[in-house]
Design a protein around this motif. Structure first.
Motif, PDB file in Angstrom:
ATOM      1  N   PRO A  35       0.828  -1.214   0.000  1.00 33.68           N
ATOM      2  CA  PRO A  35       0.000   0.000   0.000  1.00 33.68           C
ATOM      3  C   PRO A  35       0.860   1.261   0.000  1.00 33.68           C
ATOM      4  O   PRO A  35       1.984   1.266   0.516  1.00 33.68           O
ATOM      5  CB  PRO A  35      -0.811  -0.116   1.293  1.00 33.68           C
ATOM      6  N   ARG A  38      -1.353   7.765   1.845  1.00 32.74           N
ATOM      7  CA  ARG A  38      -2.156   8.880   1.326  1.00 32.74           C
ATOM      8  C   ARG A  38      -2.607   8.686  -0.119  1.00 32.74           C
ATOM      9  O   ARG A  38      -2.899   9.641  -0.832  1.00 32.74           O
ATOM     10  CB  ARG A  38      -1.409  10.203   1.486  1.00 32.74           C
ATOM     11  N   PRO A  40      -5.187   7.523  -3.119  1.00 30.29           N
ATOM     12  CA  PRO A  40      -6.653   7.484  -3.248  1.00 30.29           C
ATOM     13  C   PRO A  40      -7.169   6.084  -2.926  1.00 30.29           C
ATOM     14  O   PRO A  40      -6.436   5.098  -3.076  1.00 30.29           O
ATOM     15  CB  PRO A  40      -6.905   7.815  -4.719  1.00 30.29           C
ATOM     16  N   GLU A  41      -8.416   5.994  -2.502  1.00 27.33           N
ATOM     17  CA  GLU A  41      -8.998   4.718  -2.082  1.00 27.33           C
ATOM     18  C   GLU A  41      -8.926   3.634  -3.154  1.00 27.33           C
ATOM     19  O   GLU A  41      -8.699   2.474  -2.862  1.00 27.33           O
ATOM     20  CB  GLU A  41     -10.456   4.936  -1.674  1.00 27.33           C
ATOM     21  N   TYR A  42      -9.103   4.021  -4.412  1.00 29.82           N
ATOM     22  CA  TYR A  42      -9.100   3.036  -5.503  1.00 29.82           C
ATOM     23  C   TYR A  42      -7.706   2.487  -5.802  1.00 29.82           C
ATOM     24  O   TYR A  42      -7.573   1.461  -6.441  1.00 29.82           O
ATOM     25  CB  TYR A  42      -9.708   3.625  -6.780  1.00 29.82           C
ATOM     26  N   ALA A  44      -4.917   0.461  -4.811  1.00 29.39           N
ATOM     27  CA  ALA A  44      -4.618  -0.558  -3.797  1.00 29.39           C
ATOM     28  C   ALA A  44      -3.160  -0.510  -3.382  1.00 29.39           C
ATOM     29  O   ALA A  44      -2.817  -0.847  -2.258  1.00 29.39           O
ATOM     30  CB  ALA A  44      -4.970  -1.941  -4.343  1.00 29.39           C
ATOM     31  N   ASP A  58      -7.907  -0.976  -7.711  1.00 32.86           N
ATOM     32  CA  ASP A  58      -9.041  -1.831  -7.365  1.00 32.86           C
ATOM     33  C   ASP A  58     -10.232  -1.341  -8.173  1.00 32.86           C
ATOM     34  O   ASP A  58     -10.830  -0.307  -7.858  1.00 32.86           O
ATOM     35  CB  ASP A  58      -9.320  -1.765  -5.869  1.00 32.86           C
ATOM     36  N   ASP A  61     -13.523  -0.560  -6.289  1.00 33.93           N
ATOM     37  CA  ASP A  61     -13.565   0.740  -5.606  1.00 33.93           C
ATOM     38  C   ASP A  61     -13.752   1.874  -6.607  1.00 33.93           C
ATOM     39  O   ASP A  61     -14.521   2.802  -6.378  1.00 33.93           O
ATOM     40  CB  ASP A  61     -12.262   0.994  -4.831  1.00 33.93           C
ATOM     41  N   GLU A  67     -18.158  -4.283  -1.843  1.00 31.88           N
ATOM     42  CA  GLU A  67     -17.115  -5.270  -1.554  1.00 31.88           C
ATOM     43  C   GLU A  67     -17.619  -6.674  -1.862  1.00 31.88           C
ATOM     44  O   GLU A  67     -18.809  -6.945  -1.788  1.00 31.88           O
ATOM     45  CB  GLU A  67     -16.712  -5.207  -0.080  1.00 31.88           C
TER      46      GLU A  67
END
Length: 159
Positions: A35, A38, A40-42, A44, A58, A61, A67
């Protein structure tokens, strides 16, 4: 004989999707992903794929899908570098089924009337199944993965 197009069929959750075979460089088994802080969520994270650092996205996401409990068959579809302006990118999918050849009469284009935020990323719907039995036809959502990636901003072309 009707013209046909080859696509890679894959799965996210219970739904089947497809992407253009020309943009897929290879499909690799899931491996440990490092990982990034900081990120972005998408995003991975990153992997070291034969000496090349590859960003792993991902797709679930990114598309805002729920999920999934399925983790045993997850794969990484590594995209051609020109999809992301020379960057190495892979997308996580729940499973890859096969490369399928789709005839033009199996492709249903999406109308511009759809207002969903994902509709801009859907090239078409592919209908697979018996010609004479509408109920047995499976629907595959053909994603414009190149547009999805280019709309992220960080991979946009500088042209």
């Amino acid at each position: 004989m009707a013209a046909s197009i080859d696509v890679v069929e894959f799965q996210l959750g219970e739904e089947h999707y497809a992407l253009d075979i020309q943009i897929a460089r290879e499909i690799v088994e899931m491996m440990p992903i490092t990982p990034l802080p900081r990120a972005p969520e998408y995003l991975a994270g990153i992997i070291n794929l034969r000496g090349e650092i590859t960003n792993i996205i991902d797709l679930r996401d990114l598309l805002g899908l729920p999920e999934s409990d399925t983790v045993e068959n997850r794969k990484i579809v590594v995209l051609m570098p020109d999809v992301a302006n020379g960057s190495n990118i892979g997308i996580i999918v729940d499973d890859v089924h096969s490369v399928i050849s789709v005839r033009n009469d199996q492709i249903e284009r999406i109308s511009d009337g759809i207002t969903s935020s994902i509709s801009g990323y859907v090239k078409a719907i592919i209908k697979i199944g018996k010609e004479d039995d509408e109920k047995s036809k499976a629907l595959i959502i053909w994603l414009d993965v190149q547009k999805v990636i280019s709309d992220l901003g960080c991979y946009q072309s500088t042209q």
